[in-house]
Design an enzyme around this catalytic site. Structure first.
Site, PDB file in Angstrom:
ATOM      1  N   ASN A 137      22.330 -18.066 -26.905  1.00  0.00           N
ATOM      2  CA  ASN A 137      21.158 -18.301 -26.041  1.00  0.00           C
ATOM      3  C   ASN A 137      19.948 -18.511 -26.936  1.00  0.00           C
ATOM      4  O   ASN A 137      19.437 -17.555 -27.523  1.00  0.00           O
ATOM      5  CB  ASN A 137      20.964 -17.085 -25.124  1.00  0.00           C
ATOM      6  CG  ASN A 137      19.687 -17.178 -24.305  1.00  0.00           C
ATOM      7  OD1 ASN A 137      19.085 -18.247 -24.204  1.00  0.00           O
ATOM      8  ND2 ASN A 137      19.274 -16.058 -23.728  1.00  0.00           N
ATOM      9  N   TRP A 138      19.515 -19.753 -27.054  1.00  0.00           N
ATOM     10  CA  TRP A 138      18.416 -20.065 -27.980  1.00  0.00           C
ATOM     11  C   TRP A 138      17.052 -19.716 -27.388  1.00  0.00           C
ATOM     12  O   TRP A 138      16.040 -19.830 -28.077  1.00  0.00           O
ATOM     13  CB  TRP A 138      18.454 -21.546 -28.356  1.00  0.00           C
ATOM     14  CG  TRP A 138      19.661 -21.952 -29.144  1.00  0.00           C
ATOM     15  CD1 TRP A 138      20.674 -21.138 -29.591  1.00  0.00           C
ATOM     16  CD2 TRP A 138      19.993 -23.275 -29.597  1.00  0.00           C
ATOM     17  NE1 TRP A 138      21.606 -21.870 -30.285  1.00  0.00           N
ATOM     18  CE2 TRP A 138      21.221 -23.186 -30.299  1.00  0.00           C
ATOM     19  CE3 TRP A 138      19.391 -24.521 -29.469  1.00  0.00           C
ATOM     20  CZ2 TRP A 138      21.835 -24.299 -30.872  1.00  0.00           C
ATOM     21  CZ3 TRP A 138      20.005 -25.624 -30.042  1.00  0.00           C
ATOM     22  CH2 TRP A 138      21.209 -25.513 -30.741  1.00  0.00           C
ATOM     23  N   LYS A 139      17.010 -19.389 -26.126  1.00  0.00           N
ATOM     24  CA  LYS A 139      15.731 -19.074 -25.458  1.00  0.00           C
ATOM     25  C   LYS A 139      14.735 -20.221 -25.701  1.00  0.00           C
ATOM     26  O   LYS A 139      15.145 -21.376 -25.735  1.00  0.00           O
ATOM     27  CB  LYS A 139      15.190 -17.716 -25.922  1.00  0.00           C
ATOM     28  CG  LYS A 139      16.261 -16.630 -25.863  1.00  0.00           C
ATOM     29  CD  LYS A 139      15.726 -15.263 -26.044  1.00  0.00           C
ATOM     30  CE  LYS A 139      16.879 -14.272 -26.066  1.00  0.00           C
ATOM     31  NZ  LYS A 139      16.465 -12.906 -26.037  1.00  0.00           N
ATOM     32  N   SER A 159      21.525  -7.654 -29.409  1.00  0.00           N
ATOM     33  CA  SER A 159      21.528  -7.523 -30.871  1.00  0.00           C
ATOM     34  C   SER A 159      22.924  -7.638 -31.484  1.00  0.00           C
ATOM     35  O   SER A 159      23.262  -6.892 -32.407  1.00  0.00           O
ATOM     36  CB  SER A 159      20.839  -6.223 -31.291  1.00  0.00           C
ATOM     37  OG  SER A 159      19.489  -6.224 -30.854  1.00  0.00           O
ATOM     38  N   GLY A 191      21.490 -13.745 -28.760  1.00  0.00           N
ATOM     39  CA  GLY A 191      20.166 -14.342 -28.775  1.00  0.00           C
ATOM     40  C   GLY A 191      19.747 -14.680 -30.200  1.00  0.00           C
ATOM     41  O   GLY A 191      20.139 -15.713 -30.755  1.00  0.00           O
ATOM     42  N   GLY A 192      18.981 -13.783 -30.819  1.00  0.00           N
ATOM     43  CA  GLY A 192      18.382 -14.040 -32.133  1.00  0.00           C
ATOM     44  C   GLY A 192      19.357 -14.592 -33.164  1.00  0.00           C
ATOM     45  O   GLY A 192      19.044 -15.566 -33.869  1.00  0.00           O
ATOM     46  N   HIS A 215      19.172 -13.757 -16.513  1.00  0.00           N
ATOM     47  CA  HIS A 215      18.901 -13.108 -17.807  1.00  0.00           C
ATOM     48  C   HIS A 215      17.772 -12.092 -17.595  1.00  0.00           C
ATOM     49  O   HIS A 215      16.856 -12.314 -16.798  1.00  0.00           O
ATOM     50  CB  HIS A 215      18.493 -14.162 -18.843  1.00  0.00           C
ATOM     51  CG  HIS A 215      18.427 -13.593 -20.229  1.00  0.00           C
ATOM     52  ND1 HIS A 215      17.330 -12.899 -20.685  1.00  0.00           N
ATOM     53  CD2 HIS A 215      19.321 -13.586 -21.238  1.00  0.00           C
ATOM     54  CE1 HIS A 215      17.558 -12.496 -21.924  1.00  0.00           C
ATOM     55  NE2 HIS A 215      18.769 -12.905 -22.287  1.00  0.00           N
ATOM     56  N   GLU A 222      24.202  -6.809 -20.529  1.00  0.00           N
ATOM     57  CA  GLU A 222      23.184  -6.787 -21.589  1.00  0.00           C
ATOM     58  C   GLU A 222      22.189  -5.660 -21.322  1.00  0.00           C
ATOM     59  O   GLU A 222      21.259  -5.830 -20.517  1.00  0.00           O
ATOM     60  CB  GLU A 222      22.407  -8.100 -21.612  1.00  0.00           C
ATOM     61  CG  GLU A 222      23.257  -9.318 -21.873  1.00  0.00           C
ATOM     62  CD  GLU A 222      22.406 -10.446 -22.447  1.00  0.00           C
ATOM     63  OE1 GLU A 222      22.686 -10.852 -23.579  1.00  0.00           O
ATOM     64  OE2 GLU A 222      21.453 -10.880 -21.791  1.00  0.00           O
ATOM     65  N   GLY A 261      17.033  -8.078 -28.480  1.00  0.00           N
ATOM     66  CA  GLY A 261      15.985  -8.468 -29.429  1.00  0.00           C
ATOM     67  C   GLY A 261      15.346  -7.290 -30.128  1.00  0.00           C
ATOM     68  O   GLY A 261      14.281  -7.422 -30.729  1.00  0.00           O
ATOM     69  N   GLU A 263      15.228 -11.461 -19.198  1.00  0.00           N
ATOM     70  CA  GLU A 263      13.869 -12.007 -19.371  1.00  0.00           C
ATOM     71  C   GLU A 263      13.426 -12.754 -18.116  1.00  0.00           C
ATOM     72  O   GLU A 263      12.247 -12.736 -17.758  1.00  0.00           O
ATOM     73  CB  GLU A 263      13.822 -12.908 -20.626  1.00  0.00           C
ATOM     74  CG  GLU A 263      13.837 -12.048 -21.884  1.00  0.00           C
ATOM     75  CD  GLU A 263      14.463 -12.705 -23.100  1.00  0.00           C
ATOM     76  OE1 GLU A 263      14.658 -13.932 -23.109  1.00  0.00           O
ATOM     77  OE2 GLU A 263      14.784 -11.955 -24.055  1.00  0.00           O
TER      78      GLU A 263
HETATM   79  C1  PEP Z   1      19.965 -12.297 -25.245  1.00  0.00           C
HETATM   80  O1  PEP Z   1      18.936 -12.932 -25.263  1.00  0.00           O
HETATM   81  O2  PEP Z   1      20.743 -12.451 -24.295  1.00  0.00           O
HETATM   82  C2  PEP Z   1      20.223 -11.378 -26.337  1.00  0.00           C
HETATM   83  C3  PEP Z   1      21.255 -10.587 -26.251  1.00  0.00           C
HETATM   84  O3  PEP Z   1      19.338 -11.406 -27.407  1.00  0.00           O
HETATM   85  P1  PEP Z   1      19.542 -10.667 -28.838  1.00  0.00           P
HETATM   86  O4  PEP Z   1      20.926 -11.029 -29.324  1.00  0.00           O
HETATM   87  O5  PEP Z   1      18.466 -11.238 -29.705  1.00  0.00           O
HETATM   88  O6  PEP Z   1      19.415  -9.211 -28.602  1.00  0.00           O
END
Ligand code: PEP
Length: 261
Positions: A12-14, A220, A241-242, A102, A174, A180, A104
């Site tokens: 997920n590049w956001k 993470s 994500g990251g 999600h 999640e 993040g 966010e």
């Molecule tokens: C996400 O955005 O779904 C996520 C899990 O981010 P991260 O891996 O950065 O925690």
């Protein structure tokens, strides 16, 4: 993870990577992920809307077996919804997976379980697979309400769906406190919550749906913790994500089985 459920690792590049950076990232991924990896694992990338056409063109032209994903969709097919993108528009771009709900979107844009439900239905109606996100806050976890919150989110987000559609879904567990932040649920905690998700799917939609629904863990995920998380029986993939922004780091997560504990 069960032998019957193919693992799905999703990036997920956001709101990161413009379309030129997106092309570069996908080309690097194509170089780093090998045939053996695709035989064992499904991979999807979820760029911002503005990158989808460019990424689709590269995937198609170079025959890269990475699935294209989106991060959100509006529930209506078309209409006066300024700034929104519909599920049929995404399907036309060969998008296979759409993230809905999600944390966010829930926290920053006020999406409710009912909103997630209509979005999941729209994604299914357009022939794509929703990745339905659920997860508790730190407060929910520390007050012992994590499982109840997940139950509530699943009940609202999946209301009225048919059991066979649910069996083909992806659900991403999640925990919000792990997104993040560098904090990861321990593999034991992540497994416990993913088992809870599967038990709820069993109770709501029956054993066949529970046996086939794929459950991702997100929060993470990094190359270092992916093998142990993926070794858990109810974890069928990762929503990353990251660490998905860097092609080499994401490819190392895709290759988790080479480091399996
Ligand atoms: C996400 O955005 O779904 C996520 C899990 O981010 P991260 O891996 O950065 O925690």
């Amino acid at each position: 993870m069960s032998a019957n459920r193919r693992p799905l690792i999703s990036g997920n590049w956001k709101m990161n990577h413009n379309h030129l950076e997106a092309i570069q990232t996908v080309q690097k991924l194509a170089y780093a992920i090998e045939k053996d990896d695709y035989e064992a694992v499904d991979v999807s990338v979820h760029p911002p809307f503005t990158d989808l056409r460019s990424v689709q063109t590269v995937l198609q032209a170079d025959q890269i077996p990475i699935s294209l994903g989106a991060q959100n969709a509006h529930e209506a097919e078309r209409g006066a919804f300024t700034g929104e993108v519909s599920a049929p528009m995404l399907a036309k771009l060969n998008v296979a997976y759409v993230i809905v709900g999600h944390s966010e979107r829930r926290e920053l844009f006020g999406e409710s379980d009912a909103d997630v439900n209509v979005k999941a239905r729209a994604v299914l109606a357009a022939g794509m697979t929703p990745i339905v996100c659920v997860g508790e806050t730190l407060d929910g976890r520390s007050t012992g309400h994590a499982e109840a919150r997940i139950t509530e989110q699943l009940t609202g987000s999946l209301a009225g769906l048919k059991a066979d559609a649910v069996g083909d879904l992806v659900i991403a567990y999640e925990p919000i406190w792990a997104i993040g932040t560098g904090e990861t649920a321990t593999p034991v905690d992540a497994q416990q919550m993913c088992a809870h998700v599967r038990a709820r799917i069993d109770a709501m939609f029956g054993a066949a749906a529970a046996a086939s629904v794929r459950i991702q863990y997100g929060g993470s995920v990094k190359p270092g913790n992916a093998p142990e998380l993926m070794a858990q029986p109810d974890i069928d993939g990762a929503l990353v994500g990251g660490a998905s922004l860097d092609a080499n780091e994401f490819a190392r997560i895709v290759k988790y089985r080479l480091y399996q504990v």
